[in-house]
Design a protein around this motif. Structure first.
Motif, mmCIF file in Angstrom:
data_model
loop_
_atom_site.group_PDB
_atom_site.id
_atom_site.type_symbol
_atom_site.label_atom_id
_atom_site.label_comp_id
_atom_site.label_asym_id
_atom_site.label_seq_id
_atom_site.Cartn_x
_atom_site.Cartn_y
_atom_site.Cartn_z
ATOM 1 N N LEU A 166 0.911 -1.112 -0.130
ATOM 2 C CA LEU A 166 -0.110 -0.010 -0.047
ATOM 3 C C LEU A 166 0.933 1.295 0.036
ATOM 4 N N GLU A 167 1.980 1.322 0.647
ATOM 5 C CA GLU A 167 2.854 2.305 0.820
ATOM 6 C C GLU A 167 3.484 2.859 -0.573
ATOM 7 N N HIS A 168 3.632 1.649 -1.306
ATOM 8 C CA HIS A 168 4.237 1.862 -2.667
ATOM 9 C C HIS A 168 2.924 2.472 -3.359
ATOM 10 N N ALA A 169 1.862 1.929 -3.359
ATOM 11 C CA ALA A 169 0.729 2.617 -4.244
ATOM 12 C C ALA A 169 0.551 4.082 -3.899
ATOM 13 N N LYS A 170 0.503 4.490 -2.637
ATOM 14 C CA LYS A 170 0.476 5.924 -2.236
ATOM 15 C C LYS A 170 1.547 6.615 -2.873
ATOM 16 N N LYS A 171 2.699 6.426 -2.757
ATOM 17 C CA LYS A 171 3.838 7.000 -3.233
ATOM 18 C C LYS A 171 3.829 7.286 -5.142
ATOM 19 N N VAL A 172 3.038 6.259 -5.605
ATOM 20 C CA VAL A 172 2.839 6.416 -6.940
ATOM 21 C C VAL A 172 1.775 7.498 -7.158
ATOM 22 N N TRP A 173 0.793 7.539 -6.406
ATOM 23 C CA TRP A 173 -0.408 8.296 -6.727
ATOM 24 C C TRP A 173 -0.512 9.714 -6.055
ATOM 25 N N LYS B 68 -4.332 12.501 3.393
ATOM 26 C CA LYS B 68 -4.850 12.196 4.545
ATOM 27 C C LYS B 68 -5.599 10.888 4.240
ATOM 28 N N ALA B 69 -6.344 10.793 3.079
ATOM 29 C CA ALA B 69 -7.132 9.462 3.032
ATOM 30 C C ALA B 69 -6.141 8.269 2.615
ATOM 31 N N TRP B 70 -5.133 8.316 2.108
ATOM 32 C CA TRP B 70 -4.274 7.235 1.891
ATOM 33 C C TRP B 70 -3.566 6.743 3.210
ATOM 34 N N ASN B 71 -3.338 7.939 3.994
ATOM 35 C CA ASN B 71 -2.686 7.389 5.425
ATOM 36 C C ASN B 71 -3.599 6.877 6.482
ATOM 37 N N ASP B 72 -4.774 7.280 6.266
ATOM 38 C CA ASP B 72 -6.095 6.802 7.073
ATOM 39 C C ASP B 72 -6.288 5.364 6.509
ATOM 40 N N TYR B 73 -6.471 5.087 5.321
ATOM 41 C CA TYR B 73 -6.666 3.835 4.674
ATOM 42 C C TYR B 73 -5.852 2.817 4.967
ATOM 43 N N ILE B 74 -4.503 3.279 4.929
ATOM 44 C CA ILE B 74 -3.318 2.179 5.214
ATOM 45 C C ILE B 74 -3.510 1.902 6.788
ATOM 46 N N ALA B 75 -3.974 2.683 7.607
ATOM 47 C CA ALA B 75 -4.137 2.500 8.958
ATOM 48 C C ALA B 75 -5.168 1.716 9.519
ATOM 49 N N SER B 76 -6.113 1.749 8.240
ATOM 50 C CA SER B 76 -7.495 1.165 8.657
ATOM 51 C C SER B 76 -7.376 -0.469 8.602
ATOM 52 N N VAL B 77 -6.710 -1.001 7.724
ATOM 53 C CA VAL B 77 -6.793 -2.309 7.069
ATOM 54 C C VAL B 77 -7.044 -3.201 8.271
ATOM 55 N N ASP B 78 -6.054 -3.397 9.176
ATOM 56 C CA ASP B 78 -5.916 -4.270 10.200
ATOM 57 C C ASP B 78 -7.280 -4.327 10.963
ATOM 58 N N VAL B 79 -7.524 -2.912 11.330
ATOM 59 C CA VAL B 79 -8.769 -2.728 12.109
ATOM 60 C C VAL B 79 -9.987 -3.277 11.360
ATOM 61 N N SER C 18 -9.231 0.995 -2.369
ATOM 62 C CA SER C 18 -8.823 -0.117 -1.413
ATOM 63 C C SER C 18 -8.005 -0.839 -1.961
ATOM 64 N N ALA C 19 -7.622 -1.896 -1.281
ATOM 65 C CA ALA C 19 -7.035 -3.212 -1.751
ATOM 66 C C ALA C 19 -8.219 -4.069 -1.947
ATOM 67 N N ARG C 20 -8.411 -4.451 -3.038
ATOM 68 C CA ARG C 20 -9.670 -5.010 -3.214
ATOM 69 C C ARG C 20 -9.719 -6.595 -3.008
ATOM 70 N N THR C 21 -10.556 -6.919 -2.437
ATOM 71 C CA THR C 21 -10.964 -8.476 -1.888
ATOM 72 C C THR C 21 -12.341 -9.032 -2.449
ATOM 73 N N PHE C 22 -12.403 -10.129 -2.592
ATOM 74 C CA PHE C 22 -13.480 -10.709 -2.920
ATOM 75 C C PHE C 22 -14.477 -11.093 -1.582
ATOM 76 N N SER C 23 -15.929 -11.041 -1.878
ATOM 77 C CA SER C 23 -16.686 -11.543 -0.761
ATOM 78 C C SER C 23 -17.585 -12.137 -1.492
ATOM 79 N N SER C 24 -18.609 -13.301 -0.605
ATOM 80 C CA SER C 24 -19.346 -14.003 -1.246
ATOM 81 C C SER C 24 -20.376 -14.468 -0.077
#
Length: 338
Positions: free
Chosen positions: A122-129, A276-287, A157-163
């Motif tokens: 995710l940090e790599h993606a943030k630096k790119v964009w 701000k959104a990138w930082n908050d998103y990266i911090a939110s994944v584990d939660v 987001s980092a996309r996941t599949f749900s079902s």
């Protein structure tokens, strides 16, 4: 000085004073003009981009312009689907929107936003964009769509599949029905994995999942929570197959009509919003992962072996993308090495 000369000088002074007064009055009138930015998005206010738009963009713009520019935020698809928002911005009926890439059929280079397995993390993606690649894409976007500007790239987001059906391995995709965005990459991934794909707008997806029109969908865990999909989904498979972005786009005629200092304030606020959104998103994944498990959702991590198998299965899609897009090899290589 003769009487006539004095008269001419006096008239000239009056004309100058009147002209100066008119300029001052015009400047004062322009300075007192107010503007409203309607901002539309399809995400809830709890999504990192939704939160940052309210907490950063709205606050920063209104403060920097001393209230001359008011920001009204309309979340959860209030102003329509992504396609509606994009058409509204390009047609000038909506000033600004937070969207993915509903324009990808017109501008194939925007497919890079959904390129599978492109980043190290995710940090790599943030630096790119938030760097020069984003700036270059912004310039190319405006060349392609002169009626709009791209201001900044934030996280989807980092996309996941749900079902609703068992989904804990690559084999479980076979035969399932997934809602996918109107994007050839997403549709191709589902099909390459043995599933079927159906395009449904995000604001209609909860109902489609609840009624069984589709078994599942692909979005980040943050979106699963912000859209309450956990109420109608039993499994999440954390594939992280795409680290998707959300773009801030603004109507060019509206933006161009603003005083330069207001343009600068909006541009700066957009960049601060996505940071701000990138930082908050990266911090939110584990939660978010733990929250889903606490709510009874079975969350399964995708192993390195399964990820390699997914990449192998979607190779036909990747081959097609590289063959159809002459920009793809250079840009994906540049991003991977960034």
């Amino acid at each position: 000085m003769s009487k006539n000369v004095r008269r001419v000088v006096a008239i000239g002074l009056v004309v100058l004073l009147v002209s100066a007064g008119m300029v001052f009055a015009a400047g004062s009138s322009e300075k007192g003009k107010t503007y409203t930015i309607k901002v539309g998005d399809n995400w809830g206010a709890t999504h990192p981009m939704g939160r940052a738009i309210n907490e950063v963009f709205k606050t920063q713009v209104e403060k920097a312009t001393n209230g001359a520019v008011k920001v009204d935020v309309y979340s959860d698809g209030t102003l329509g689907s992504e396609g509606d928002l994009w058409n509204g911005v390009r047609n000038g009926t909506i000033e600004m929107a937070i969207i993915g890439t509903p324009f990808n059929q017109e501008w194939s280079k925007s497919l890079i936003s959904d390129w599978p397995f492109l980043y190290r993390d995710l940090e790599h993606a943030k630096k790119v964009w938030t760097g020069e690649i984003a700036d270059q894409m912004n310039a190319e976007f405006h060349e392609k769509f002169p009626s709009a500007y791209m201001l900044a790239w934030g996280p989807n987001s980092a996309r996941t599949f749900s079902s609703n059906k068992k989904l804990t391995s690559v084999a479980d995709f076979v035969g399932q029905k997934f809602r996918m965005p109107s994007n050839p990459i997403h549709i191709g991934i589902a099909q390459n994995l043995g599933a079927s794909a159906q395009v449904i707008p995000l604001n209609e997806l909860f109902s489609a999942l609840e009624t069984g029109v589709v078994d599942g969908q692909d979005n980040g865990m943050v979106t699963i929570l912000s859209q309450s999909f956990d109420q109608v989904q039993k499994y999440v498979y954390e594939t992280n197959h795409i680290i998707a972005t959300l773009e801030i786009v603004i109507s060019a005629p509206f933006f161009d009509s603003l005083p330069a200092e207001y343009q600068q304030a909006i541009t700066a606020a957009a960049k601060a919003t996505t940071e701000k959104a990138w930082n908050d998103y990266i911090a939110s994944v584990d939660v978010d992962r733990q929250t889903l498990r606490d709510r009874g959702v079975v969350v399964t991590a995708c192993t390195k072996e399964d990820q390699a198998l997914i990449i192998q299965k979607i190779q036909p899609l990747l081959d097609t993308l590289y063959a159809q897009n002459d920009w793809a090899k250079d840009l994906t290589t540049k991003i991977k090495n960034y």
